[in-house]
Design an enzyme around this catalytic site. Structure first.
Site, PDB file in Angstrom:
ATOM      1  N   ASP A 118       0.870  -1.172   0.000  1.00 45.04           N
ATOM      2  CA  ASP A 118       0.000   0.000   0.000  1.00 45.04           C
ATOM      3  C   ASP A 118       0.912   1.228   0.000  1.00 45.04           C
ATOM      4  OD1 ASP A 118      -2.365   1.624   0.434  1.00 45.04           O
ATOM      5  OD2 ASP A 118      -3.248  -0.170   1.342  1.00 45.04           O
ATOM      6  N   ASP A 154      -3.033   4.682  -2.387  1.00 45.37           N
ATOM      7  CA  ASP A 154      -4.086   5.278  -1.574  1.00 45.37           C
ATOM      8  C   ASP A 154      -4.515   6.646  -2.115  1.00 45.37           C
ATOM      9  OD1 ASP A 154      -5.414   4.796   1.103  1.00 45.37           O
ATOM     10  OD2 ASP A 154      -4.569   6.771   1.491  1.00 45.37           O
ATOM     11  N   GLU A 158      -6.240   3.866  -6.027  1.00 44.06           N
ATOM     12  CA  GLU A 158      -7.537   4.116  -5.390  1.00 44.06           C
ATOM     13  C   GLU A 158      -7.935   5.526  -5.809  1.00 44.06           C
ATOM     14  OE1 GLU A 158      -9.761   4.319  -1.059  1.00 44.06           O
ATOM     15  OE2 GLU A 158      -7.839   5.283  -1.374  1.00 44.06           O
ATOM     16  N   HIS A 189     -11.273  -2.989   3.127  1.00 43.44           N
ATOM     17  CA  HIS A 189     -11.179  -2.605   4.544  1.00 43.44           C
ATOM     18  C   HIS A 189     -11.956  -1.333   4.879  1.00 43.44           C
ATOM     19  CE1 HIS A 189      -8.390  -0.087   2.457  1.00 43.44           C
ATOM     20  NE2 HIS A 189      -8.210   0.636   3.531  1.00 43.44           N
ATOM     21  N   ASP A 190     -12.495  -0.660   3.873  1.00 48.44           N
ATOM     22  CA  ASP A 190     -13.273   0.563   4.111  1.00 48.44           C
ATOM     23  C   ASP A 190     -14.771   0.343   3.910  1.00 48.44           C
ATOM     24  OD1 ASP A 190     -10.940   2.100   4.465  1.00 48.44           O
ATOM     25  OD2 ASP A 190     -10.784   2.512   2.311  1.00 48.44           O
TER      26      ASP A 190
HETATM   27  C1  GLC Z   1      -8.023   5.362   1.767  1.00 49.56           C
HETATM   28  C2  GLC Z   1      -7.890   4.129   2.610  1.00 49.56           C
HETATM   29  C3  GLC Z   1      -8.545   4.380   3.928  1.00 49.56           C
HETATM   30  C4  GLC Z   1      -7.843   5.516   4.604  1.00 49.56           C
HETATM   31  C5  GLC Z   1      -7.797   6.754   3.709  1.00 49.56           C
HETATM   32  C6  GLC Z   1      -6.796   7.738   4.211  1.00 49.56           C
HETATM   33  O1  GLC Z   1      -9.331   5.640   1.444  1.00 49.56           O
HETATM   34  O2  GLC Z   1      -8.401   3.025   1.952  1.00 49.56           O
HETATM   35  O3  GLC Z   1      -8.540   3.246   4.758  1.00 49.56           O
HETATM   36  O4  GLC Z   1      -8.483   5.833   5.807  1.00 49.56           O
HETATM   37  O5  GLC Z   1      -7.423   6.449   2.397  1.00 49.56           O
HETATM   38  O6  GLC Z   1      -5.497   7.251   4.037  1.00 49.56           O
END
Ligand code: GLC
Ligand code: CA
Length: 564
Positions: free
Chosen positions: A98, A200, A256, A328-329
Site C-alpha cells: 500500500d 491510496d 484508489e 477494509h473501508d
Molecule cells: C483510503 C484508505 C482508507 C484511509 C484513507 C486515508 O481511502 O483506503 O482506509 O483511511 O485512504 O489514508
C-alpha cells in the site's frame, strides 16, 4: 496475445492488524501472514495486497505513516517482512504494498520539520495557508473523517490542509522535492523485491492553486472535491512517477481513485497512458443518503447492474477494470449485497462471488470474503474502533443533529469496523486469531463461520472461490471476453454473457430470496455448466436441465459455457 500477468491474476487483500496474530498481543502481524501463506495458496490467489505495514502512530490504522522505510513495531521487523517476501515468492505469490502518499502522519520527520520553519528545507512539503483576517480557517472545507480540513498549527502560525484526520497532513505534490522523495522511497521498495503498489487516494494528490469555499453537501462543511480530486496536475505527476519508477520494474499498480468516472479511468489506466495498470472506482458502493455516506439503503439491482455494466463496456479495449465488492473501508459483501441470514448466507455469498468473478478485470478478494464473513453486531457507539465511525457518531448524533434511533442503522450498516474484525480461523477461543485479547472483538458467529469449517466442507464459500479462481486460469473467455448485459430492467436477476473467439459464457444470478422465472436462451441449450451454487447442476447437461425447469431458486447462480 501478449497479456500482462496482472490481467490474469486474482488478488487477495490483507488487513494485517486483523489477519493473524503470531505472538499473542492481540494484533495481527507479519509472521502471522507468513504462517498463512499455504492457506492463500490453497485458495489459488496470485497476489497479496497488504494494507500499510509501515511505522505509524495508528491514528488511522497505518494509513498515517511516520516512516515509509520502517515496519510498524506491532507488526514485526524488516526481517519479518523480508521473510514474508521470500516465503511468498517461493510459493509463486506476489506482494503488492500500500502506497500512502497523499499525506503522511503529522509525526513524520518531514512534517515535524515543516511546522518548525516556514523557510527551512521542509517548509514547503505540506499545504500551508494563512487563516482569514479574522483568524478562521482559509476556507470551509471538511475532512473525510469529520470536522474541518484545516488545522491551525501554533508553532508555525499557519493552517495546514488535511483531507483526512488532523494527524494526516496532505503533502504538497507541487513541490518537486516531495515528488523526488516519494519516487526514491518507491524505488527503494522495488529494489527490495516487492511486486507492485496499491496507491491510496491517488486521485487526490494534486490540488488547485485557488482554494475557494466548497458547497455544503451531505454534512456540515464545504466540499473540497472540485479542487482536490483529479486536480490540475495529477496525470503529470503519475506520468512522472511512471517514468521515474514504475516503468523500470515489472509491477502491478492499482490506484484508489475516489470520484473516478470511466472517462477519467481511461486517463489513469489507459492502455497507452503510461500511468497506472488499473484503478478502483466506487460508483457501485457509494449510496449517499440524508447523512452523507451513512446510509442503510440497498442500491436497487437495476442501478447496480447499470453501473457495473457501464464500467465493463466503457473500459473494454481501453483500460483495465478492478473488480471488488468490499475492502477494509466497506461493509462485508454478503451483508450488503447478499443476505447474511443463516439460511441464505452461503448461497448468496457464492452468488455474489460468481457474479463478480466472471466479469472482465482483476478480481480482488478481501480477507474473510472467501469465508462469507458478515457484518458485526455492534451494540453501541462504544464498540467502534475506527476514527471515521467514532467522529461521525459524534458529529451527527452525539451533537444532536439526528437521533440515535435514526442514525444507528445507517452507521452500523456501513461502518468500516465491519470489515476489520479478526479473521475467523477456527471455532476455538477468539476464533484462533490470537491467544490474547484481540484489538477489536471477534464476530460472535465464529463458531459457525470459520476457515477450518470451510476447508473441511467441499460445498463451502471457500471452495466456491477456489473453483472460480481455477476457472479463470483455465478459460481465456473469463479474462478476455466481451461483456453483454441481458435482462437489463430485471430487478431480480443479474444476467450477462461473455464472448471470446469460439467461446461464450452465460452468467445467471438471482439476487433475491424468491423463486424467479428464467429461461436459458436457446443458444446455450447444449452448454455445459461450469459452476453453480446449488450443487446438482454442475453436470454435463446442466444447461438443458435449467432450461426445462424455467425457475431459479433463491440466490441461485450458475455459469454455462458454450463452445461453438
Ligand atoms: C483510503 C484508505 C482508507 C484511509 C484513507 C486515508 O481511502 O483506503 O482506509 O483511511 O485512504 O489514508
Ligand atoms: Ca501480534
Amino acid at each position: 496475445m501478449n497479456t500482462p500477468w496482472w490481467k490474469e491474476a486474482v488478488v487477495y487483500q490483507i488487513y494485517p492488524r486483523s489477519f493473524m496474530d503470531s505472538n499473542g498481543d492481540g494484533i495481527g502481524d507479519l509472521k502471522g501472514i507468513t504462517g498463512k501463506l499455504d492457506y492463500l495458496k490453497e485458495l489459488g490467489v496470485d497476489v497479496i495486497w497488504m494494507s500499510p505495514i509501515y511505522q505509524s502512530p495508528n491514528d488511522d490504522n497505518g494509513y498515517d505513516i511516520s516512516d515509509y522505510q520502517a515496519v510498524m513495531e506491532e507488526f514485526g521487523t524488516m526481517e519479518d517482512l523480508e521473510e514474508l517476501l521470500k516465503e511468498a515468492h517461493g510459493r509463486g505469490l506476489k506482494i503488492v504494498m500500500d502506497l500512502v502518499v497523499n499525506h503522511t502522519s503529522d509525526e513524520h520527520r518531514w512534517f515535524v520539520e515543516s511546522r518548525k520553519d516556514k523557510t527551512g528545507p521542509y517548509g514547503d512539503y505540506y499545504i500551508w495557508r494563512d487563516g482569514k483576517p479574522d483568524g478562521s480557517a482559509p476556507n470551509n472545507w471538511g475532512s473525510c473523517f469529520g470536522g474541518p480540513a484545516w488545522e491551525y498549527d501554533q508553532e508555525r502560525g499557519q493552517y495546514y490542509l488535511h483531507l483526512f484526520s488532523k494527524k494526516q497532513p496532505d503533502l504538497n505534490w507541487d513541490n518537486p522535492k516531495v515528488r523526488k522523495e516519494v519516487f526514491d522511497m518507491m524505488t527503494w521498495w522495488c529494489e527490495k523485491g516487492i511486486d507492485g503498489f496499491r496507491m491510496d487516494v491517488i486521485s487526490m494528490i494534486s490540488k488547485t492553486a485557488e482554494m475557494p469555499d466548497g458547497k455544503i453537501k451531505g454534512g456540515f462543511y464545504g466540499d473540497y472535491s472540485p479542487y482536490c480530486i483529479h486536480g490540475p496536475h495529477v496525470h503529470d505527476y503519475l506520468k512522472e512517477m511512471n517514468e521515474n519508477v514504475l516503468s523500470h520494474y515489472d509491477l502491478m499498480t492499482v490506484g484508489e481513485t475516489p470520484g473516478v468516472t470511466p472517462k477519467e479511468a481511461c486517463r489513469y489506466a489507459g492502455e497507452d497512458s503510461h500511468e497506472l495498470n488499473m484503478v478502483f472506482q466506487f460508483t457501485h458502493v457509494d449510496v449517499p443518503g440524508r447523512f452523507g455516506k451513512w446510509n442503510d439503503k440497498k442500491m436497487p439491482l437495476p442501478a447496480l447492474k447499470k453501473i457495473l455494466s457501464t464500467w465493463q463496456t466503457e473500459l473494454s479495449g481501453k483500460a483495465w477494470n478492478s473488480l471488488f465488492w468490499d475492502n477494509h473501508d466497506q461493509p462485508r459483501a454478503v451483508s450488503r449485497f447478499g443476505d447474511d441470514r443463516p439460511r441464505y448466507r452461503v448461497l448468496s455469498a457464492k452468488m455474489l462471488a460468481t457474479c463478480l468473478h466472471m466479469m472482465q478485470g482483476t478480481p480482488y478478494i478481501y480477507q474473510g470474503e472467501e469465508l462469507g464473513m458478515t457484518n458485526y453486531p455492534f451494540a453501541g457507539p462504544a464498540d467502534f474502533k475506527d476514527i471515521e465511525s467514532i467522529n461521525a457518531y459524534r458529529e451527527w448524533c452525539a451533537s444532536g443533529h439526528v437521533s440515535h434511533e435514526e442514525f444507528w442503522p445507517c452507521i452500523t450498516a456501513v461502518s468500516r469496523d465491519n470489515a476489520r474484525t479478526p479473521i475467523q480461523w477456527d471455532d476455538s477461543e477468539q476464533a484462533g486469531f490470537t491467544t490474547g485479547t484481540p484489538w477489536i472483538p471477534v464476530n460472535p458467529n465464529y463458531k459457525e463461520i470459520n476457515a477450518k469449517a470451510a476447508l473441511a466442507d467441499p460445498d463451502s464459500v471457500f471452495h466456491h472461490y477456489q473453483k472460480l479462481i481455477a476457472l479463470r486460469k483455465r478459460y481465456p473467455v473469463i479474462v478476455h471476453g466481451d461483456y453483454q448485459l441481458l435482462l437489463e430492467d430485471s430487478g431480480d436477476l443479474f444476467v450477462y454473457t461473455r464472448s471470446f473467439q469460439e467461446e461464450k459464457l452465460l452468467v445467471v444470478c438471482n439476487f433475491t430470496d424468491k423463486e424467479v422465472a428464467f429461461q436459458v436462451p436457446e443458444e446455450f441449450k447444449d452448454a455445459r455448466c461450469l459452476i453453480a451454487n446449488y450443487g446438482s447442476h454442475e453436470q454435463k447437461d446442466g444447461g438443458s436441465k435449467k432450461k426445462e425447469s424455467g425457475k431459479l431458486r433463491p440466490y441461485e447462480a450458475f455459469v454455462l459455457r458454450q463452445a461453438r
